[in-house]
Design an enzyme around this catalytic site. Structure first.
Site, mmCIF file in Angstrom:
data_model
loop_
_atom_site.group_PDB
_atom_site.id
_atom_site.type_symbol
_atom_site.label_atom_id
_atom_site.label_comp_id
_atom_site.label_asym_id
_atom_site.label_seq_id
_atom_site.Cartn_x
_atom_site.Cartn_y
_atom_site.Cartn_z
ATOM 1 N N GLY A 76 0.829 -1.199 0.000
ATOM 2 C CA GLY A 76 0.000 0.000 0.000
ATOM 3 C C GLY A 76 0.861 1.245 0.000
ATOM 4 O O GLY A 76 2.054 1.194 0.344
ATOM 5 N N CYS A 103 5.440 -6.031 1.845
ATOM 6 C CA CYS A 103 5.793 -4.603 1.861
ATOM 7 C C CYS A 103 5.036 -3.889 2.969
ATOM 8 O O CYS A 103 5.316 -4.099 4.143
ATOM 9 C CB CYS A 103 5.541 -3.981 0.487
ATOM 10 N N TYR A 104 4.045 -3.051 2.648
ATOM 11 C CA TYR A 104 3.261 -2.382 3.697
ATOM 12 C C TYR A 104 2.648 -3.415 4.636
ATOM 13 O O TYR A 104 2.570 -3.191 5.855
ATOM 14 C CB TYR A 104 2.162 -1.541 3.058
ATOM 15 N N HIS A 190 8.592 -7.496 -3.314
ATOM 16 C CA HIS A 190 7.332 -7.824 -3.980
ATOM 17 C C HIS A 190 7.474 -9.120 -4.788
ATOM 18 O O HIS A 190 7.932 -9.101 -5.931
ATOM 19 C CB HIS A 190 6.900 -6.678 -4.896
ATOM 20 N N GLU A 192 5.129 -10.770 -6.090
ATOM 21 C CA GLU A 192 4.059 -10.892 -7.090
ATOM 22 C C GLU A 192 4.431 -10.339 -8.456
ATOM 23 O O GLU A 192 3.769 -10.647 -9.459
ATOM 24 C CB GLU A 192 2.784 -10.191 -6.581
ATOM 25 N N ASP A 248 -15.220 -11.279 -22.864
ATOM 26 C CA ASP A 248 -15.826 -11.208 -21.532
ATOM 27 C C ASP A 248 -17.337 -11.403 -21.594
ATOM 28 O O ASP A 248 -17.898 -12.243 -20.890
ATOM 29 C CB ASP A 248 -15.501 -9.869 -20.874
ATOM 30 N N LYS A 387 -8.347 -11.665 -16.988
ATOM 31 C CA LYS A 387 -8.615 -11.930 -18.400
ATOM 32 C C LYS A 387 -8.160 -13.324 -18.833
ATOM 33 O O LYS A 387 -8.883 -14.020 -19.560
ATOM 34 C CB LYS A 387 -7.924 -10.874 -19.269
#
Length: 531
Positions: A76, A103-104, A190, A192, A248, A387
């Protein structure tokens, strides 16, 4: 018709997700406002474990009801010691399930459990060397010296009681920390992002070694649960679905047809903002091939009248969103006692329209573009999917390849690829140029490897020379990006011969255009679309 505001939207699969063998297996990600924290959920799902993003304010009692295998605290933009900085319920750390702070999230865990967080002597942004001190659990199977991606100014100066530093960097003595007994972990980097190349191993270790997950969540299990959720929500009510022909809305429509059968009517709004040949393809594919109840609405003049003189992109999106809903409600009135409006909203649409802690990037017509009060209750079975997951779901539902792998197209259509006012003449110009771009990308065999490729019409005219005469013509911008989920994107290094053919054809075949440029901006700092 039932009255429902936006707050009444269902969250599909919440409290309902099961693994292929029927046993609950979920990891909750608490959202502290990082713009790309949904990548955390994506990485967890790539491991075959369902992940769900919830607000950081979610009470521990609610989490206990969901019975997650683990909890992840996202990054964040705030500092944990600032007044009003977001915090989670302290009971999160007493749930008895593993918790991973990123992180945060790590800094918050440290502060709330009795550690010290302070400004670092030197900020760490970008690639950073990491030195592993504890190769058990979280860093199992990884080397001692690694390269990771950092983005922080604060540091954990002192870990909480019971924690030990699990890794260091050149700028901080606590780049990761662990309390193995309580199964509480934190990482300052991070895992991710792709810039931490071994980041998936952190998630695998957390999910499988620490949380005890088995990774059995699949699109096949999603289909069964989504169908059940749709039936539970709609009961015996009539449903209309906004069908654009994109992947979608197409996947949503086929999923809905499987759930409710003839109670579904698909409404295709041919608003005049579509690409070349698109309307004909939609009618042929879904009306004739899938034999759906399909209404082909043609309110082109109505949309153009509403957009007359409008140049602000947010106003365009809101106008188009409101007109979509108005058309749906009018068509619903002709059909009968319709109660539900189904949409192909997916997670990137939601996050970019802003959440409790994340900033709004742009409004998507089917999210923030909707009016505050609607006469139809929303059904959004894809709202929590990325997606690539929608494409896999489309394959699971046996949709044709040309639909499943169709490039994303914005709901407001070409109106948000025309900078400035949207007119019939400017639409015709852009439509021709866009068709040339897509044709050349297909001819080059690049359509599957490129996330999106399209043309943009700029409100700029420039001097040119054609046939020995001076021209003052329009400017076309070509955009092509590669991405995994639309949350980040990199511009594509298109071969020069492809760019040359596009430029030559657009300049020669599209009346009034004398200049073509190529956009080489990535996301961030830019977005994929220009508006």
């Amino acid at each position: 018709m039932a009255e429902a505001g936006r707050a009444a939207r269902p969250s599909f699969l919440r409290s309902r997700v099961v693994s292929a063998q029927g046993e609950p297996e979920r990891v909750v990600v608490l959202d502290f406002g990082a713009q790309y924290n949904q990548l955390i959920a994506r990485r967890v799902r790539e491991c075959g474990v369902y992940s769900e993003i919830l607000p950081h304010t979610t009470p521990a009692a609610r989490l206990r009801e969901l019975a997650p295998r683990g909890v992840i605290l996202s990054g964040g933009p705030a500092s944990v010691y600032e007044e009003g900085a977001p915090r989670c319920d302290p009971g999160v750390f007493e749930l008895g399930v593993p918790v991973l702070g990123i992180c945060y999230g790590m800094q918050l865990m440290a502060m709330m459990l009795g550690g010290e967080v302070a400004p670092g002597r030197r900020r760490e942004y970008g690639k950073t060397s990491l030195h592993v001190l504890d190769s058990g659990d979280l860093f199992h199977g990884l080397e001692g010296n690694l390269t990771c991606w950092m983005s922080h100014g604060d540091i954990v100066a002192t870990p909480p009681p019971g924690f030990e530093a699990a890794a260091t960097s050149d700028s901080t003595s606590v780049a990761a920390m662990a309390d193995a007994e309580r199964r509480l972990y934190g990482v300052q980097f991070h895992p991710e992002v792709v810039h931490t190349p071994w980041g998936m191993e952190i998630f695998r270790n957390f999910l499988f070694r620490i949380c005890g997950c088995e990774g059995r969540w699949t699109m096949a299990s999603f289909v069964g649960e989504a169908v059940a959720a749709i039936r539970e929500q709609t009961r015996d009510g009539l449903v209309i679905c906004g069908l654009s022909g994109g992947v979608d809305s197409a996947v949503a429509a086929v999923l809905l047809q499987r759930a409710v059968g003839d109670r579904l009517t698909c409404i295709f709004v041919d608003h005049g903002l579509l690409r070349e040949g698109e309307a004909e393809q939609v009618v042929s594919t879904f009306g004739e091939h899938f034999h759906m109840n399909l209404v082909h609405a043609k309110p082109e003049d109505r949309f153009l009248d509403k957009l007359k003189g409008v140049t602000d992109p947010e106003r365009k999106r809101r106008i188009i969103g409101e007109e979509f809903v108005a058309v749906f409600e009018e068509e619903a009135a002709r059909i009968g006692q319709v109660e539900f409006l189904a949409q192909g909203t997916i997670y990137p649409d939601v996050i970019e329209s802003g959440s409790e802690t994340a900033a709004r990037i742009k409004s998507h017509h089917n999210v923030a573009g909707l009016p505050d009060v609607m006469k139809l209750e929303l059904v959004e079975p894809l709202r929590n999917l990325f997606k690539d997951e929608v494409r896999r779901l489309g394959e699971e539902l046996d949709l044709p390849e040309e639909i499943v792998w169709r490039q994303p197209f914005p709901g407001p259509g070409l109106a948000v690829r025309i900078l400035g006012e949207t007119t019939r003449q400017r639409l015709d110009t852009l439509r021709q140029a866009d068709a040339i771009v897509l044709d050349e990308i297909r001819r080059a065999g690049l359509i599957r490897s490129i996330w999106q490729s399209f043309a943009v019409l700029a409100p700029v005219r420039s001097v040119g020379v054609m046939g020995d005469a001076r021209t003052y013509g329009d400017l076309i911008i070509v955009r092509a990006v590669e991405s995994e989920d639309a949350m980040t994107a990199h511009w594509v290094h298109l071969p020069y011969d492809v760019l040359e053919r596009i430029s030559s054809r657009v300049s020669n075949e599209v009346a009034g255009v004398n200049r073509v440029v190529y956009d080489i901006s990535s996301k961030p700092p830019a977005t994929i679309e220009w508006e």
